[in-house]
Design a protein around this motif. Structure first.
Motif: not given
Ligand code: PMV
Length: 344
Positions: A16-23, A149-156, A204-206, A208-210, A255-257, A297-300
Motif C-alpha cells: 500500500i503506497a504512502l506516496v501514491k503513483y498517479w500519472g 501488468g500493473s505499475g504498483s506490482a513492481i513494488r511488491s 480503473s486506475s489506468t 483515472g490516471m489518463q 493531496n492525491f484525492h 486511501f487508494d483509488a477506492g
Molecule cells: O498499479 P495500478 O495501475 O493499479 O495503480 C495504482 C494506483 C494507486 O494504488 C492509487 C497508487 C499506488 O501507488 O499504488
C-alpha cells in the motif's frame, strides 16, 4: 521432441503506497511521472501457480476459482512480452524456430479480491516472479514484467519500505523498485484495512490516471513535491518517528484525492464512510495529544490505517463505538483486516 511443461508456485504480498503513483509518462510500458513509496503487507498475499506448456493453446487465468478474460487484458500484455523475448532468444539459436508457449495461471488470495486491495500488485508481482524462475530472466526483466501488468506490482517484489524510481533512461530500464528499509527496522508497525465497500472500483486506475494527466492543473505541483515527501518519510522511518511519518502519509493521501477531484470530470473515490474515517483518525490523534495513527486511501473508498502495535486495541475500541459495522450495507464498514507488516 516436445519440451515438458514447467510449473512454479510463489507467494507474493500486496503493498500500500504512502506516496501514491498517479500519472504515466508512458502508457504502454507503465512508466510513472513520479517516484512512489510503499509498505509491503506480508500477511495479505496471492499464492500463484504458473504452468508453462510448450505447445499451441489458449492462455488461461483463474483467480480464486474464477476464470478471467485474457484476450486484450493486462495478462496478455505480459504473456506477449515473454513470447517476444523467447522468440528473439530462439532466433539466435535455431533459425525460424517458432515459439509455442501456453500460459496457465491459478491464483488464490487470502483476502477479498473485489475489495480493491491492491490485489493486482500481488498478482502481477507473483506472475513475474514465476516467469523469472521458469525462463531464467534477469531481475530487471522481472521488474519489467511486473510493471507491465500493473505499475504498483513492481513494488511488491520487495518487503518493507519500498521506493519505485520513475527512472531517467530513455529505455526505462532504471524505472525499478528498491528497498529503502526492511520491515525488521520497525517491527511494531501495523496496518489495519477498513473494508468500506467490496464493490468494484468505478474507474480503473489506468483510465483515472489518463484523465488526470489530461485535465488536472494541480497534478504538476503534486509531481514536484513527491521526491521531497518521500525523503521526509524515509527520514522519519529511519528514526522510527511515527508522528512525522503519519503526518506525511495523510498529507499525500489528501493531496492525491485533491488531484482526483481536480480531474475533469472528477474522480470521486472517497465516500461518506471514508470521510468519517478521516475525521475519526484526526479526532483520535487530537484526543491522544500526538499523531499515533495515519490513514491512506487508494483509488477506492477503503482505508488503510498505519499505527504501532500498542495503539491497535485502543483505536479499535474507540472506532467500533463510532463506526457501524454491517454485513453488506454500502455506507458502513464491513470488515477490519488487521495485519503485521512482516510475519515471516
Ligand atoms: O498499479 P495500478 O495501475 O493499479 O495503480 C495504482 C494506483 C494507486 O494504488 C492509487 C497508487 C499506488 O501507488 O499504488
Amino acid at each position: 521432441g516436445r519440451r515438458e511443461s514447467r510449473v512454479c508456485t510463489v507467494r507474493v504480498p500486496i503493498n500500500i503506497a504512502l506516496v501514491k503513483y498517479w500519472g504515466k509518462r508512458d502508457q504502454t510500458q507503465n512508466i510513472p511521472l513520479n517516484d512512489s513509496l510503499s509498505l509491503t503487507i506480508n500477511s495479505l498475499h496471492a499464492r500463484t501457480t504458473l504452468r508453462v506448456n510448450y505447445e499451441i493453446g489458449t492462455d488461461s487465468v483463474k483467480i480464486n476459482g474464477k476464470s478471467q478474460t485474457v484476450t486484450g487484458s493486462r495478462y496478455q500484455r505480459v504473456f506477449e512480452e515473454v513470447r517476444r523475448w523467447e522468440r528473439k532468444r530462439k532466433a539466435g539459436e535455431v533459425a525460424e524456430h517458432p515459439v509455442s508457449i501456453q500460459f496457465e495461471i491459478t491464483s488464490e488470495t487470502n483476502f477479498p479480491v473485489s475489495a480493491g486491495l491492491a490485489s493486482s500488485a500481488a498478482g502481477f508481482a507473483a506472475i513475474a516472479e514465476c516467469l523469472q524462475k521458469i525462463f531464467g530472466f534477469t531481475d530487471s526483466q522481472k521488474s519489467q514484467l511486473a510493471r507491465l501488468g500493473s505499475g504498483s506490482a513492481i513494488r511488491s517484489i520487495f518487503g518493507g519500505l519500498v521506493r519505485w524510481r520513475r527512472g531517467t533512461q530513455p529505455n526505462y530500464e532504471d524505472s525499478i523498485a528498491e528497498q529503502s528499509f526492511p520491515s525488521t527496522h520497525w517491527p511494531s508497525l501495523r496496518a489495519l484495512i477498513l473494508v468500506v465497500d467490496e464493490g468494484r472500483k468505478e474507474y480503473s486506475s489506468t483510465d483515472g490516471m489518463q484523465r488526470t494527466v489530461e485535465t488536472s492543473t494541480l497534478l504538476e505541483r503534486r509531481i514536484e513535491c513527491c521526491d521531497v515527501n518521500i525523503d521526509k518519510i524515509c527520514a522519519a522511518f529511519s528514526n522510527r518517528d511515527f508522528s512525522a511519518m503519519a503526518d506525511m502519509i495523510m498529507r499525500d493521501s489528501n493531496n492525491f484525492h485533491a488531484v482526483c477531484m481536480d480531474t475533469s470530470p472528477p474522480l470521486m473515490y472517497l465516500n461518506d464512510v471514508s470521510r468519517t474515517i478521516i475525521r475519526l483518525v484526526h479526532v483520535y490523534n487530537e484526543k491522544n495529544g500526538s499523531t499515533v495513527i495515519a490513514y491512506t486511501f487508494d483509488a477506492g473508498p477503503n482505508a488503510t490505517l498505519y499505527l504501532e502495535e500498542d495503539t491497535v486495541q485502543d483505536f479499535l475500541d474507540f472506532a467500533t463505538k463510532q463506526l457501524r459495522f454491517a454485513e453488506s450495507a454500502q455506507t458502513e464498514v464491513e470488515e477490519i483486516l488487521g495485519h503485521k507488516l512482516d510475519e515471516s
